[in-house]
Design a protein around this motif. Structure first.
Motif, mmCIF file in Angstrom:
data_model
loop_
_atom_site.group_PDB
_atom_site.id
_atom_site.type_symbol
_atom_site.label_atom_id
_atom_site.label_comp_id
_atom_site.label_asym_id
_atom_site.label_seq_id
_atom_site.Cartn_x
_atom_site.Cartn_y
_atom_site.Cartn_z
ATOM 1 N N ALA A 1 66.662 -34.746 -6.540
ATOM 2 C CA ALA A 1 65.385 -34.793 -5.826
ATOM 3 C C ALA A 1 64.466 -33.722 -6.406
ATOM 4 N N PRO A 2 63.149 -33.902 -6.288
ATOM 5 C CA PRO A 2 62.223 -32.878 -6.808
ATOM 6 C C PRO A 2 62.316 -31.579 -6.020
ATOM 7 N N VAL A 3 62.009 -30.475 -6.687
ATOM 8 C CA VAL A 3 62.056 -29.159 -6.049
ATOM 9 C C VAL A 3 60.763 -28.904 -5.286
ATOM 10 N N PRO A 4 60.760 -27.970 -4.353
ATOM 11 C CA PRO A 4 59.503 -27.620 -3.660
ATOM 12 C C PRO A 4 58.453 -27.097 -4.639
ATOM 13 N N ALA A 5 57.191 -27.226 -4.237
ATOM 14 C CA ALA A 5 56.085 -26.814 -5.108
ATOM 15 C C ALA A 5 56.161 -25.321 -5.440
ATOM 16 N N GLU A 6 56.572 -24.508 -4.479
ATOM 17 C CA GLU A 6 56.681 -23.064 -4.719
ATOM 18 C C GLU A 6 57.736 -22.768 -5.774
ATOM 19 N N TRP A 7 58.847 -23.483 -5.743
ATOM 20 C CA TRP A 7 59.895 -23.286 -6.752
ATOM 21 C C TRP A 7 59.437 -23.748 -8.125
ATOM 22 N N ALA A 8 58.634 -24.814 -8.151
ATOM 23 C CA ALA A 8 58.118 -25.298 -9.439
ATOM 24 C C ALA A 8 57.231 -24.244 -10.102
ATOM 25 N N VAL A 9 56.433 -23.555 -9.295
ATOM 26 C CA VAL A 9 55.586 -22.479 -9.843
ATOM 27 C C VAL A 9 56.461 -21.339 -10.367
ATOM 28 N N LEU A 10 57.506 -20.974 -9.602
ATOM 29 C CA LEU A 10 58.420 -19.919 -10.054
ATOM 30 C C LEU A 10 59.124 -20.322 -11.351
ATOM 31 N N PHE A 11 59.468 -21.589 -11.460
ATOM 32 C CA PHE A 11 60.151 -22.079 -12.666
ATOM 33 C C PHE A 11 59.252 -21.916 -13.903
ATOM 34 N N LYS A 12 57.982 -22.277 -13.775
ATOM 35 C CA LYS A 12 57.053 -22.132 -14.908
ATOM 36 C C LYS A 12 56.881 -20.655 -15.285
ATOM 37 N N LYS A 13 56.775 -19.784 -14.287
ATOM 38 C CA LYS A 13 56.642 -18.354 -14.583
ATOM 39 C C LYS A 13 57.893 -17.805 -15.261
ATOM 40 N N ALA A 14 59.060 -18.216 -14.789
ATOM 41 C CA ALA A 14 60.313 -17.737 -15.390
ATOM 42 C C ALA A 14 60.450 -18.205 -16.830
ATOM 43 N N ALA A 15 60.093 -19.464 -17.100
ATOM 44 C CA ALA A 15 60.158 -19.976 -18.474
ATOM 45 C C ALA A 15 59.179 -19.235 -19.385
ATOM 46 N N LYS A 16 58.026 -18.876 -18.837
ATOM 47 C CA LYS A 16 57.044 -18.118 -19.624
ATOM 48 C C LYS A 16 57.543 -16.707 -19.908
ATOM 49 N N LYS A 17 58.247 -16.105 -18.949
ATOM 50 C CA LYS A 17 58.792 -14.755 -19.164
ATOM 51 C C LYS A 17 59.774 -14.725 -20.317
ATOM 52 N N LEU A 18 60.582 -15.751 -20.459
ATOM 53 C CA LEU A 18 61.605 -15.800 -21.507
ATOM 54 C C LEU A 18 61.115 -16.499 -22.772
ATOM 55 N N ASP A 19 59.822 -16.827 -22.835
ATOM 56 C CA ASP A 19 59.213 -17.460 -24.033
ATOM 57 C C ASP A 19 59.937 -18.756 -24.403
ATOM 58 N N ILE A 20 60.160 -19.601 -23.404
ATOM 59 C CA ILE A 20 60.791 -20.907 -23.626
ATOM 60 C C ILE A 20 59.703 -21.964 -23.592
ATOM 61 N N SER A 21 59.553 -22.700 -24.696
ATOM 62 C CA SER A 21 58.485 -23.692 -24.801
ATOM 63 C C SER A 21 58.983 -25.124 -24.682
ATOM 64 N N LYS A 22 60.290 -25.353 -24.793
ATOM 65 C CA LYS A 22 60.807 -26.723 -24.754
ATOM 66 C C LYS A 22 60.730 -27.280 -23.339
ATOM 67 N N SER A 23 60.722 -28.620 -23.248
ATOM 68 C CA SER A 23 60.643 -29.287 -21.953
ATOM 69 C C SER A 23 61.995 -29.201 -21.241
ATOM 70 N N ILE A 24 61.974 -28.698 -19.998
ATOM 71 C CA ILE A 24 63.197 -28.511 -19.213
ATOM 72 C C ILE A 24 62.987 -29.134 -17.839
ATOM 73 N N GLY A 25 63.957 -29.931 -17.395
ATOM 74 C CA GLY A 25 63.900 -30.516 -16.066
ATOM 75 C C GLY A 25 64.455 -29.574 -15.015
ATOM 76 N N PHE A 26 63.882 -29.617 -13.812
ATOM 77 C CA PHE A 26 64.319 -28.751 -12.714
ATOM 78 C C PHE A 26 64.354 -29.603 -11.445
ATOM 79 N N TYR A 27 65.570 -29.821 -10.901
ATOM 80 C CA TYR A 27 65.727 -30.712 -9.754
ATOM 81 C C TYR A 27 66.706 -30.108 -8.744
ATOM 82 N N LEU A 28 66.664 -30.656 -7.546
ATOM 83 C CA LEU A 28 67.672 -30.389 -6.530
ATOM 84 C C LEU A 28 68.723 -31.495 -6.587
ATOM 85 N N SER A 29 69.959 -31.140 -6.275
ATOM 86 C CA SER A 29 71.044 -32.118 -6.359
ATOM 87 C C SER A 29 72.010 -31.913 -5.194
#
Length: 592
Positions: A138-166
């Motif tokens: 299932a999709p993650v909450p909007a707040e978690w999606a924002v945190l995910f983008k910030k975390a990926a930017k912190k680690l300089d990760i540019s590839k496409s990564i999926g983030f879901y609840l299971s």
């Protein structure tokens, strides 16, 4: 063909035997490097362990290739064997190397069965991962999606990564290399705050940044091929430990909140219900090892060596060498005396090394422990006597080791570090941290035992019971029965003869229309219409038609036509006026 199989079995058998001492040597080198570099970064240690694992596999493959030889057909009709020669040859065959090679078919058979079992386990884990990343997400909450983008930017990760609840996982996982996916248990929505979610996300993204999924896949393949070698599993354990340490360091360096990260890991462990699938990158892992990770993250880990692990590694190495020495044959009887002499020298060397360890242990404990006097012990080996001295009567060669200035300085530094650690553990600061942790634990326990929390749980259970009651109610069951009945009626109508006849008529009419459209008669009519249309268009564009239009336009614009049109309008208005007057006079006459 039989000769090729025999040579292959022989090559695999010797490769399995040689792989044990090869793995032992490489593991000792790895253990020595880790001992000499205690402050090396986890990334470097992980890479060294991975290189050791690949070196063990390379040595095994090289041994197989170098040992295997293709059979060459040879014939010598001039050589004949009588019964006595055959008996002598059979006795020689049962000795030495031939006797050892007799058990190789059994060893290779067990190896193949183990490979099949390991491969099946590997495929089962892969299929489980494939099922987890595609189902019950299932999709993650909007707040978690924002945190995910910030975390990926912190680690300089540019590839496409999926983030879901299971609902299929109990711990956060990172799965995949080309199309990576991070899965969080759906139960974490109400159990982690924003800071903890960010820390766990950074840990999983660190696995993706380090390409740990691909490296772990290679590690699992090596473990599958060399499952019989205990040093491969010990090296893999080093890799797993340093991999998680490296990811923990990336998280702490990015967030600068090690205590919050440690709390998040501990909270995840309390929610974990099952083991993570094979080949996946989980955030927690083994429960006993998680405690060491938390101590390391919060700078509470003791940097003392694990004596049990060291003794186990040394005992396993000695057992391997003894096993290989027992299997390795004596190819020539003339070398027996020489081998016995070499064995005596080797045993003496081992005794000297053991004595050195005792001396070093004595030197490290000399500040606090008083060692009683010991007398020399005389030991006889193969007719020769060897005298072993203990720490109180050691020879001059060992006096130089114990009196070495660097060794004493090293021992003093170890003592100072131990005193500093003891002072820190007894300091008010450390005790205050422990008190805070205990206070937080009591608050959490108090909240779990509070009426408010119990009321929430009871409300959830009551709501679940209401839903279950409604689903099992006659009303809901009746609705489901009506839907199923209507579906059966529709299905029955679709399968009925009447519906099929209608469909057949529609298809027949469609074919008739298609045939008529394709017929020459219809095409002639269309061609005739197109010809008339072209003729009409040509007539509209002709000068004759345009002259008629111009004459009509000129007639409409002429003064005569305007005068006639004006008179027509006046007469029309007069006529309409007279009709209105007659309509008014008629009702008046009726009244009078």
């Amino acid at each position: 063909m039989e000769a090729i199989i025999q040579n292959l079995v022989k090559a695999l058998g010797w490769s399995i035997v040689h792989s044990l001492w090869q793995g032992a040597i490489l593991y000792l080198i790895l253990f020595g490097l880790f001992t000499l570099m205690p402050k090396a970064s986890p990334r470097i240690k992980h890479n060294i362990a991975f290189g050791t694992l690949l070196a063990t596999l390379t040595a095994f493959i090289f041994t197989v290739i170098s040992t295997f030889t293709l059979p060459v057909a040879q014939s010598n009709p001039g050589v004949k064997f009588n019964e006595q020669d055959y008996v002598v040859l059979l006795k020689e065959f049962q000795k030495g190397q031939f006797a050892t090679e007799n058990i190789f078919p059994f060893i290779v058979a067990i190896y193949i069965l183990g490979m099949i079992f390991q491969t099946a386990f590997l495929l089962k884990g892969y299929l489980k991962l494939k099922n987890i990343r595609k189902h019950n997400i299932a999709p993650v909450p909007a707040e978690w999606a924002v945190l995910f983008k910030k975390a990926a930017k912190k680690l300089d990760i540019s590839k496409s990564i999926g983030f879901y609840l299971s609902t299929s996982v109990s711990v956060p996982l990172a799965i995949g290399y080309f199309k990576p996916v991070i899965l969080f248990p759906i139960a974490l929505i109400n159990h982690l705050n924003t800071e903890q979610v960010e820390a766990i996300l950074l840990h999983e993204l660190a696995h993706i940044r380090r390409n740990d999924y691909l490296i772990n896949l290679i590690k699992v393949c090596v473990e599958t091929m060399l499952f019989f070698n205990p040093f491969v599993w010990l090296t893999s354990r080093f890799m797993h430990i340093e991999r998680e340490h490296a990811c923990d360091d990336l998280v702490v360096d990015s967030t600068h909140t090690p205590l919050a990260y440690a709390k998040a890991l501990l909270h995840l462990e309390t929610l974990r219900m099952q083991q993570a699938p094979a080949m996946s990158m989980a955030a927690t892992g083994n429960t006993h090892y998680l405690l060491k990770r938390i101590k390391r993250i919060t700078n509470m880990e003791k940097n003392y060596p694990n004596v049990k692990q060291q003794l186990l590694a040394i005992a396993l190495t000695l057992f391997t060498f003894v096993t290989v020495a027992w299997i390795a044959p004596n190819s020539n009887k003339k070398d027996v005396a020489k081998n016995e002499k070499t064995e005596i020298e080797t045993q003496a060397t081992i005794d000297i090394e053991t004595e050195i360890r005792e001396v070093l242990t004595f030197a490290s404990d000399s500040d606090t422990i008083a060692v009683p006097e010991r007398t020399p012990i005389a030991r006889t080996m193969s007719g020769e006597s060897t005298v072993i001295y203990h720490s109180d009567n050691r020879p001059d060669s060992l006096n130089g080791v114990c009196d070495d200035t660097d060794l004493k300085a090293h021992m003093s530094r170890i003592a100072e570090n131990a005193e500093e650690m003891e002072q820190y553990h007894n300091s008010p600061q450390f005790k205050a941290q422990i008190a805070k942790i205990e206070a937080n634990a009591k608050e959490i326990e108090k909240y779990f035992e509070s009426p408010e929390f119990k009321q929430k749980i009871s409300n959830i259970e009551a709501h679940a019971k209401d839903v279950e009651k409604y689903v099992n109610s006659p009303e809901f069951q009746g609705k489901i029965a009506k839907i199923e009945l209507e579906a059966k009626k529709i299905e029955k109508y679709f399968d009925s003869r009447e519906f099929k006849q209608k469909i057949a008529k529609i298809e027949s009419r469609a074919k008739d229309i298609e045939n008529y459209v394709e017929s020459p008669e219809f095409k002639e009519k269309i061609a005739e219409i197109e010809t008339k249309a072209k003729n009409l268009a040509a007539y509209y564009e002709s000068p004759e038609f345009k002259n008629k239009i111009n004459k009509i336009t000129e007639a409409y614009d002429s003064p005569e036509y305007q005068e006639i049109h004006k008179r027509y309008q006046q007469e029309l208005e007069a006529l309409q006026k007279s009709k209105r007057n007659k309509t008014i006079q008629t009702p008046l006459l009726v009244l009078f």
